[in-house]
Design a protein around this motif. Structure first.
Motif, PDB file in Angstrom:
ATOM      1  N   TYR A 261       2.483  58.325  57.832  1.00 44.47           N
ATOM      2  CA  TYR A 261       2.018  57.525  56.699  1.00 44.47           C
ATOM      3  C   TYR A 261       3.150  56.606  56.234  1.00 44.47           C
ATOM      4  N   TYR A 262       2.796  55.412  55.763  1.00 43.10           N
ATOM      5  CA  TYR A 262       3.844  54.517  55.254  1.00 43.10           C
ATOM      6  C   TYR A 262       3.433  53.746  53.993  1.00 43.10           C
ATOM      7  N   ALA A 263       2.150  53.688  53.660  1.00 42.63           N
ATOM      8  CA  ALA A 263       1.726  52.944  52.466  1.00 42.63           C
ATOM      9  C   ALA A 263       0.390  53.474  51.979  1.00 42.63           C
ATOM     10  N   ILE A 264       0.045  53.105  50.745  1.00 45.03           N
ATOM     11  CA  ILE A 264      -1.204  53.563  50.115  1.00 45.03           C
ATOM     12  C   ILE A 264      -1.836  52.412  49.345  1.00 45.03           C
ATOM     13  N   GLN A 265      -3.153  52.300  49.434  1.00 44.46           N
ATOM     14  CA  GLN A 265      -3.901  51.478  48.475  1.00 44.46           C
ATOM     15  C   GLN A 265      -4.553  52.440  47.489  1.00 44.46           C
ATOM     16  N   TYR A 266      -4.388  52.175  46.213  1.00 47.25           N
ATOM     17  CA  TYR A 266      -4.952  53.044  45.190  1.00 47.25           C
ATOM     18  C   TYR A 266      -5.631  52.199  44.132  1.00 47.25           C
ATOM     19  N   VAL A 267      -6.423  52.858  43.289  1.00 46.65           N
ATOM     20  CA  VAL A 267      -7.090  52.168  42.193  1.00 46.65           C
ATOM     21  C   VAL A 267      -6.629  52.804  40.891  1.00 46.65           C
ATOM     22  N   THR A 268      -6.202  51.981  39.958  1.00 44.46           N
ATOM     23  CA  THR A 268      -5.711  52.481  38.680  1.00 44.46           C
ATOM     24  C   THR A 268      -6.885  52.910  37.800  1.00 44.46           C
ATOM     25  N   PRO A 269      -6.614  53.665  36.727  1.00 50.12           N
ATOM     26  CA  PRO A 269      -7.693  54.038  35.802  1.00 50.12           C
ATOM     27  C   PRO A 269      -8.418  52.826  35.217  1.00 50.12           C
TER      28      PRO A 269
END
Length: 833
Positions: A261-269
């Protein structure tokens, strides 16, 4: 029909939600089969305008297509011997007919079963919500991360991975990255890129500008081009410049692909989608998932079956993937395995089966075969090209996310609910006053009671009485176009684990392939097997079809031999072809079209049980057809003012095959029976004379030369029109491109001139300078033209090649190009040298 089919294929989930129940390949438009069904079930007094027409003000459609046919066709029985994705059985069930389906592939059989199975949609939706909440509560924390800006917990949408390999020269550990872009700059969103240094502490960078050609990482000082990478599809390069083959390295290391793994896409609250580096906390979550999987492995339905050898699966085994579960990350195996287990625990078995179906469909967005599309900011599908494509840079989506993105299992379960609601209250999306609106067909529904029979077995032997079926409507396999069993193995590997105890159809470890009717070089299935097996099915269809019944099917292929074999199987089975018509099948933007030059239309073929007539010679058939086709051209052009020459050619070919099949096998030439291939060649020449300005070239010229000559007269034209013309000649665009006879993009195909082809022709000439066996007729005339034009001696080649057919070809080229040198070179006598 074309208009409806084109719009449906663009958004099938909107136009016909039932076909979003589960993935299947090469599924034809439901609107096409609804119209076919109405045309079949109604009597000869019903016209096409009765079925579907625009009203007088041309603001909306009307006709039987939009009306319920409740109880009108309940005495009719329709058979589909190749049920596939279920289009025939579903659409004819809607129309009220009794249906019988045969399908060898258990995944397709299951899709057909659940298409028609009835269910309480309210209970189904409640069970889906309960299942998701249960699994989210148990595993949801594994898909959480911390926003580095605010320190607040956020939901992961995608985790980015990269394959890791050693450099075989210097031993450096190399992360394989095709590029370093995570998201491009948009109007309202910033760009994100990733530093290629695996030891960098903060690899992900946000840019409020367009991505530059060069960028210096503020964390480690590494300079790099974000659009560049160290990996192609087959090769990778270390930082020292050593280049190696990915498959070769895996084989020399005797290892399977490994990923980091090297990166993440996430969604904030607050709903903002952002990217971050994969940090220690994220690593601990992944390790926790691996540990839980290890503890629960034996309790979960993990697909541990070996990946079988095949045309499509060879791309996986070449990368040392051995078993299906190796195509998934540990976190995905844990998540999907838990979802399937929860579905099996549902008290109502039918509800549980629908949940299993939705979870299985979700697998098309969840494996190591998913790539990141940084333009659309989403992961791809496993099967963008009806094939397996190993990824060096896969993305792991979060199946439990509540953000509603395309990976979410929630979406697939909603699709199941909407599909079954559609069964209760079907609709047609139609244009009215310029807008597309749903038109609910009153008193129409799908009923299990009309499913007379659904068998998971080959249709080479039908368990049906003679003359017990009114119509056979189907979509047979397209020779070697789609390897259904190999592709379906991806889903079957899970369904075997989940359903194998309850259903015999899923008891075997792998999809049954012995009697699958495809051409597949890896399994030793060639043209003879395909013809024999398809003939068996058509013969059985002929046996069970009533005397006044009709066979209708769609066909979709570009390859020469594919058309010959299906027509051979058809006439060998005793059917008489009554017509063939082109109809829209897939959108031009479809990956299978734009990437693989596939035709974007199907050919509808109609056949019946009319007995063969007296014998006829090929020359008599040719003479009769010429005058018959001229009348048909006038009729068709009057009925369809916008019918292209290419589509007209398909219609005429169908009529020619009708006359041939009427006399088959009593068609003779010089005392010998004439086969399908010779008839197709003769038919193509007649059609050229009738609609293409009468190239009228000798039939003994090779087919590619005659196709090229006709193209010169028409050119330029777009690829789709050229493809239709060629398909009517049993050829495709690839045939001309392989011979360097055509150039240009999809919208502007042009013939390649003699001067541009000389290098290609000279490569084909053998050591003695003749090489006539390998040369096309167009090669010979263009090479002679080149020698004449450059004042070289043509005597040797004229002596070997000159004949009446080549003379006529030279005269034709001289006429259409306006260059008399084509004709002059053939008029030279040997004494001039």
């Amino acid at each position: 029909m074309d208009d409806l089919a084109e719009r449906e294929k663009y958004r099938v989930d909107v136009y016909r939600p039932i076909y979003s129940l589960h993935k299947w390949w090469a599924r034809r438009p439901g609107s096409t089969f609804r119209i076919l069904g109405l045309a079949a079930l109604t009597d000869d007094s019903t016209t096409k305008d009765d079925i579907l027409r625009m009203n007088q003000s041309e603001t909306r459609y009307e006709g039987m297509y939009l009306q319920s046919q409740e109880n009108k066709f309940s005495d009719k029985t329709v058979l589909d011997p190749f049920a596939g994705g279920g289009t025939t059985l579903f659409e004819l069930n809607r129309l009220g007919a009794q249906t019988i389906g045969y399908e060898l592939n258990p995944v397709a059989w299951w899709v057909n079963k659940k298409n028609i199975d009835e269910v309480d949609t309210t209970e189904l939706q409640a069970s889906a919500e309960k299942l998701l909440k249960s699994v989210q509560k148990e595993l949801g924390s594994l898909y959480k991360t911390t926003d580095p800006r605010t320190g607040r917990e956020s939901e992961i949408l995608y985790s980015f991975q990269t394959q890791v390999l050693p450099c075989l020269t210097c031993g450096e550990k190399v992360q394989l990255l095709k590029n370093r872009i995570l998201r491009k700059k948009g109007k309202t969103q910033s760009a994100f890129i990733c530093c290629p240094n695996p030891d960098c502490d903060d690899r992900v960078h946000e840019l409020n500008q367009e991505i530059p050609d060069q960028f210096e990482c503020s964390a480690c000082g590494t300079e790099f081009d974000p659009s560049d990478g160290n990996t192609t599809r087959a090769k990778y390069t270390c930082s020292n410049g050593h280049k190696h083959d990915i498959k070769e390295t895996l084989n020399r290391q005797n290892s399977k692909p490994e990923f980091e793994y090297y990166a993440i896409q996430y969604v904030t609250p607050q709903g903002e989608r952002r990217f971050k580096s994969f940090d220690d906390e994220d690593r601990k979550k992944a390790e926790k998932a691996s540990k839980q999987l290890e503890q629960k492995f034996d309790q979960l339905p993990i697909p541990t079956q070996k990946i079988p050898s095949g045309d499509k699966t060879s791309r996986l085994t070449a990368r040392n993937y051995e078993r299906y579960h190796e195509l998934f990350s540990d976190r995905h195996l844990l998540t999907y395995g838990t979802l399937f287990n929860r579905a099996r625990e549902v008290e109502n078995d039918n509800i549980g089966e629908f949940l299993v179906t939705g979870i299985s469909h979700a697998l098309k967005r969840g494996s190591l075969l998913i790539r990141w599309d940084f333009s659309d900011n989403k992961g791809s599908s496993v099967f963008p090209r009806q094939s397996y494509i190993p990824r060096a840079q896969p993305v792991e989506g979060n199946p439990l996310n509540s953000d509603g993105n395309i990976v979410a299992v929630e979406n697939f379960l909603i699709n199941v609910v909407e599909a079954k609601e559609y069964c209760e209250r079907p609709f047609e999306k139609m244009k009215e006053n310029g807008k597309v609106v749903p038109h609910y067909v009153q008193n129409e529904s799908v009923s299990q009671s009309r499913r007379r029979q659904l068998e998971c077995k080959t249709s080479e032997r039908l368990n049906l009485d003679d003359e017990s079926v009114d119509f056979v409507i189907t979509d047979p396999p397209y020779y070697d176009n789609v390897q259904y069993s190999e592709l379906a193995g991806y889903f079957y590997s899970w369904l075997h684990q989940v359903l194998g105890d309850e259903y015999d159809e899923f008891a075997p470890e792998h999809v049954p392939t012995a009697r699958e009717i495809v051409a597949n070089s890896r399994t030793g299935k060639g043209e003879d097997f395909f013809i024999e097996s398809l003939t068996n099915v058509f013969k059985e269809s002929h046996r069970v079809l009533k005397e006044d019944g009709e066979l209708m099917f769609t066909y979709h292929h570009n390859e020469n031999e594919a058309w010959g074999v299906i027509l051979q199987a058809l006439v060998d089975s005793g059917f008489t072809i009554t017509g063939a018509y082109p109809v829209q099948s897939e959108m031009p933007s479809s990956m299978t079209i734009s990437s693989l030059e596939n035709a974007e239309y199907d050919i509808l073929i109609f056949a019946n049980k009319d007995e063969a007539e007296d014998e006829i010679t090929l020359s008599e058939l040719q003479q009769n057809l010429f005058f018959e086709l001229q009348d048909i051209v006038n009729e068709e052009q009057e009925r369809h003012q916008n019918l292209s020459q290419a589509d007209l050619g398909v219609v005429l070919r169908g009529k020619c095959l009708y006359y041939y099949s009427k006399h088959y096998p009593e068609v003779y030439s010089d005392g010998e029976k004439v086969g399908v291939e010779e008839v197709l060649e003769t038919v193509d020449g007649i059609i050229e004379q009738v609609i293409e300005g009468s190239t009228n070239l000798p039939k003994d010229l090779d087919s590619i030369t005659r196709a090229y000559a006709a193209f010169i007269r028409r050119a330029p034209e777009d690829a789709n029109s050229l493809q239709k013309h060629l398909l009517a000649k049993n050829l495709n665009v690839d045939d001309l491109e392989d011979e360097r006879l055509v150039k240009g993009g999809r919208k502007d195909k042009q013939p390649i001139s003699a001067d541009e082809r000389i290098t290609h022709i000279e490569k084909k000439l053998n050591g003695n300078g003749i090489g006539a066996v390998e040369l096309l007729d167009i090669d010979k005339i263009q090479y002679l033209y080149h020698l004449y034009k450059t004042d070289q001696n043509t005597a040797e080649y004229l002596k070997e090649w000159k004949n009446d057919d080549l003379q006529e070809l030279a005269e034709f080229l001289s006429e259409v190009t306006g260059d008399e040198r084509y004709e002059n070179v053939m008029e030279m006598s040997l004494s001039q040298f």
